[in-house]
Write a protein that holds these residues in place. Sequence first.
Motif, PDB file in Angstrom:
ATOM      1  N   THR A 186     -50.102  21.162  34.055  1.00  0.00           N
ATOM      2  CA  THR A 186     -48.358  20.827  34.168  1.00  0.00           C
ATOM      3  C   THR A 186     -47.867  19.701  33.232  1.00  0.00           C
ATOM      4  N   ARG A 187     -46.638  19.959  32.808  1.00  0.00           N
ATOM      5  CA  ARG A 187     -46.081  18.818  31.816  1.00  0.00           C
ATOM      6  C   ARG A 187     -45.000  18.509  32.527  1.00  0.00           C
ATOM      7  N   MET A 188     -45.016  17.160  32.698  1.00  0.00           N
ATOM      8  CA  MET A 188     -43.687  16.657  33.556  1.00  0.00           C
ATOM      9  C   MET A 188     -43.207  15.416  32.914  1.00  0.00           C
ATOM     10  N   ASP A 189     -41.890  15.127  33.036  1.00  0.00           N
ATOM     11  CA  ASP A 189     -41.258  14.138  32.170  1.00  0.00           C
ATOM     12  C   ASP A 189     -40.742  13.219  33.367  1.00  0.00           C
ATOM     13  N   PHE A 190     -41.120  11.855  33.187  1.00  0.00           N
ATOM     14  CA  PHE A 190     -40.800  10.769  34.144  1.00  0.00           C
ATOM     15  C   PHE A 190     -39.613  10.013  33.578  1.00  0.00           C
ATOM     16  N   ALA A 191     -38.219  10.314  34.054  1.00  0.00           N
ATOM     17  CA  ALA A 191     -37.310   9.378  33.629  1.00  0.00           C
ATOM     18  C   ALA A 191     -36.856   8.083  34.344  1.00  0.00           C
ATOM     19  N   PHE A 192     -37.048   6.970  33.956  1.00  0.00           N
ATOM     20  CA  PHE A 192     -36.848   5.664  34.733  1.00  0.00           C
ATOM     21  C   PHE A 192     -35.460   5.056  34.154  1.00  0.00           C
ATOM     22  N   THR A 193     -34.768   4.730  35.420  1.00  0.00           N
ATOM     23  CA  THR A 193     -33.368   4.234  34.865  1.00  0.00           C
ATOM     24  C   THR A 193     -33.284   2.813  35.391  1.00  0.00           C
ATOM     25  N   GLY A 194     -32.891   1.897  34.700  1.00  0.00           N
ATOM     26  CA  GLY A 194     -32.810   0.398  35.281  1.00  0.00           C
ATOM     27  C   GLY A 194     -31.318  -0.109  34.850  1.00  0.00           C
ATOM     28  N   ARG A 195     -31.379  -1.264  34.329  1.00  0.00           N
ATOM     29  CA  ARG A 195     -29.830  -1.877  34.189  1.00  0.00           C
ATOM     30  C   ARG A 195     -30.250  -2.789  32.987  1.00  0.00           C
ATOM     31  N   ALA A 196     -29.107  -2.562  31.740  1.00  0.00           N
ATOM     32  CA  ALA A 196     -29.355  -3.222  30.770  1.00  0.00           C
ATOM     33  C   ALA A 196     -28.752  -4.565  30.851  1.00  0.00           C
ATOM     34  N   SER A 197     -29.255  -5.674  30.057  1.00  0.00           N
ATOM     35  CA  SER A 197     -28.716  -6.861  29.813  1.00  0.00           C
ATOM     36  C   SER A 197     -29.334  -7.638  28.664  1.00  0.00           C
ATOM     37  N   HIS A 198     -28.751  -8.691  28.353  1.00  0.00           N
ATOM     38  CA  HIS A 198     -28.953  -9.667  27.154  1.00  0.00           C
ATOM     39  C   HIS A 198     -30.569 -10.217  27.522  1.00  0.00           C
ATOM     40  N   ALA A 199     -31.570  -9.894  26.633  1.00  0.00           N
ATOM     41  CA  ALA A 199     -32.939 -10.052  27.009  1.00  0.00           C
ATOM     42  C   ALA A 199     -33.109 -11.636  26.881  1.00  0.00           C
ATOM     43  N   ALA A 200     -32.479 -12.435  26.331  1.00  0.00           N
ATOM     44  CA  ALA A 200     -32.469 -13.859  26.172  1.00  0.00           C
ATOM     45  C   ALA A 200     -31.332 -14.649  27.096  1.00  0.00           C
ATOM     46  N   ALA A 201     -30.237 -14.020  27.066  1.00  0.00           N
ATOM     47  CA  ALA A 201     -28.944 -14.763  27.803  1.00  0.00           C
ATOM     48  C   ALA A 201     -29.060 -14.326  29.109  1.00  0.00           C
ATOM     49  N   ALA A 202     -29.291 -13.384  29.677  1.00  0.00           N
ATOM     50  CA  ALA A 202     -29.238 -12.702  31.053  1.00  0.00           C
ATOM     51  C   ALA A 202     -30.399 -11.736  31.353  1.00  0.00           C
ATOM     52  N   PRO A 203     -31.675 -12.406  31.182  1.00  0.00           N
ATOM     53  CA  PRO A 203     -32.775 -11.504  31.506  1.00  0.00           C
ATOM     54  C   PRO A 203     -32.744 -11.478  32.893  1.00  0.00           C
ATOM     55  N   HIS A 204     -32.481 -12.545  33.766  1.00  0.00           N
ATOM     56  CA  HIS A 204     -32.562 -11.909  35.265  1.00  0.00           C
ATOM     57  C   HIS A 204     -31.550 -10.815  35.784  1.00  0.00           C
ATOM     58  N   LEU A 205     -30.693 -10.400  34.955  1.00  0.00           N
ATOM     59  CA  LEU A 205     -29.589  -9.310  35.463  1.00  0.00           C
ATOM     60  C   LEU A 205     -30.361  -8.031  35.053  1.00  0.00           C
ATOM     61  N   GLY A 206     -31.210  -8.041  34.125  1.00  0.00           N
ATOM     62  CA  GLY A 206     -31.919  -6.744  33.708  1.00  0.00           C
ATOM     63  C   GLY A 206     -33.170  -6.172  34.563  1.00  0.00           C
ATOM     64  N   ARG A 207     -32.770  -4.649  34.493  1.00  0.00           N
ATOM     65  CA  ARG A 207     -34.319  -4.250  35.203  1.00  0.00           C
ATOM     66  C   ARG A 207     -34.620  -3.169  34.203  1.00  0.00           C
ATOM     67  N   SER A 208     -35.802  -3.184  33.696  1.00  0.00           N
ATOM     68  CA  SER A 208     -36.327  -2.620  32.372  1.00  0.00           C
ATOM     69  C   SER A 208     -37.023  -1.550  32.834  1.00  0.00           C
ATOM     70  N   ALA A 209     -36.272  -0.321  32.345  1.00  0.00           N
ATOM     71  CA  ALA A 209     -36.948   0.977  32.489  1.00  0.00           C
ATOM     72  C   ALA A 209     -38.123   1.137  31.758  1.00  0.00           C
ATOM     73  N   LEU A 210     -38.373   0.461  30.608  1.00  0.00           N
ATOM     74  CA  LEU A 210     -39.548   0.366  29.661  1.00  0.00           C
ATOM     75  C   LEU A 210     -40.650  -0.263  30.420  1.00  0.00           C
ATOM     76  N   ASP A 211     -40.585  -1.266  31.055  1.00  0.00           N
ATOM     77  CA  ASP A 211     -41.209  -1.839  31.825  1.00  0.00           C
ATOM     78  C   ASP A 211     -42.051  -0.990  33.010  1.00  0.00           C
ATOM     79  N   ALA A 212     -41.090  -0.335  33.608  1.00  0.00           N
ATOM     80  CA  ALA A 212     -41.808   0.540  34.464  1.00  0.00           C
ATOM     81  C   ALA A 212     -42.413   1.842  33.980  1.00  0.00           C
ATOM     82  N   VAL A 213     -42.287   2.034  32.648  1.00  0.00           N
ATOM     83  CA  VAL A 213     -43.122   3.347  32.078  1.00  0.00           C
ATOM     84  C   VAL A 213     -44.492   2.704  31.706  1.00  0.00           C
ATOM     85  N   GLU A 214     -44.340   1.175  31.194  1.00  0.00           N
ATOM     86  CA  GLU A 214     -45.871   0.729  31.083  1.00  0.00           C
ATOM     87  C   GLU A 214     -46.584   0.585  32.205  1.00  0.00           C
TER      88      GLU A 214
END
Length: 475
Positions: A186-214
């Motif tokens: 089976t081939r399956m695509d897992f699409a994660f959706t988070g929240r973008a933010s400035h990675a230095a100025a407002a990291p606490h507001l972001g939720r990383s979809a890339l982290d989820a994939v990792e």
Amino acid sequence: MQNSETIWQIVDGHRPEFEGLSDRIWGMPEIAYTEYRSVAEHTAMLKQQGFRVTENLADIPTAVMGEAGEGGPVIAILGEYDALPGLSQVANIAEPKPVEPNGHGHGCGHNLLGSAAMLAATGVKDWLAATGRPGRVRYYGCPAEEGGAAKAFMVRAGCFDDVDIAISWHPGSMTRVDDALSLANTRMDFAFTGRASHAAAAPHLGRSALDAVELMNVGVNYMREHMPSDARIHYAMIDSGGIAPNVVQATAKVRYAVRARDLPGMLALNERVKKIAEGAALMTETRVSVAVVSAVSNMLANTPLEQAMYQNMLRLGPVPFDARDRDYAAKIQATLSDEDIRSAYRRVGLPVRENTPLCDFIVPVDAKGDPMIGSTDVADVSWAVPTIQARVATHAIGTPGHSWQITAQGKAPAAHKGMVHAAKIMAGTAIDVMTDETLMARAKRDHQERTARTPYICPLPADVKPLLQPRPEAA
Ligand SMILES: [Zn+2]
């Protein structure tokens, strides 16, 4: 066996046309569901040979079927013509050199696969016409074997409902009856959706979809210890969320291939992988959605058909390679590791033969190999109707699957010889089934017994459609 030699002569008579078809397909490599030019070539050839043609089979614009003959049993011969990305390669040389950088290429030999299958069907068609026997032969032009599972969709659409027996082959480095071992996939695509933010100025507001994939990948990698040893799981990043490290990635997508020995085993693993994805989403406060891209079953064997095909191989003998063929194959072997060559023998259970660049023998049908197993959508046809496949030598022993070396060897004289040989084996087997009623009955009984034990469940969820690609604009 009666008429067997006549059919081989008929096949030989069509050789130039089909070698030409194979070479043209080699020269227009098209990947899954984009095979518009290739299917046009196959359709034109079917019409030229006098088949009754059905286009747009199963509502797939790059699938086609040609039928000939009247009444009697229906024999399906399955062909393919899809290429692979990144395997562009100049023909007839022994060093990597793309025709087009990063271009597609026939690195699995499907240019030969489709042409030999239609050559076999053409031979059977001519034989039916010459003998006046009832019976129908069909050529199925099947797209997207690589990752598209087109045959599973074609089975689901009922394309094989009135077929008695299906026959196919695959180019290889050894000539043998296929051992009917393939993994459900089976081939399956897992699409994660988070929240973008400035990675230095407002990291606490972001939720990383890339982290989820990792984290999902880490979780699945930990699961490997606790799954059946013949199961396989691999993944590729489809979308890493962007190229800017100073932005928290709001979206990311990973494609998983989950393979197992049989359908129930695969379905169980799929659920475990989905749980890990949900866990990753929970850890990262992202959301995840899952979409099945394609799915195929494991291959079902058929003992009477294996024996019938093997007898054809023995009567026909090995592929008649010559000194020039061996010369080029030896140059290709020089680009391989010893382990590549050793594992080719190990897979079929034979001791290594020195100074044998091309397979000048037939692997015994009862040889006990140690196969490394992939997946194929022929498997779903094998659940619908009794199915048999040949492997026929078209390239140097040890040539890895999906490699530049296969593309390079794909229109060499040795490849043409293997292709014609495969057509003879398939056509001879088809005629044996048509002329020997007990063989047909035994093949069907074998199939019924196997499917009674584990009935077929289509591995494709009902709402999944093939990933059709638009027809390219005319240049
Ligand atoms: Zn292939």
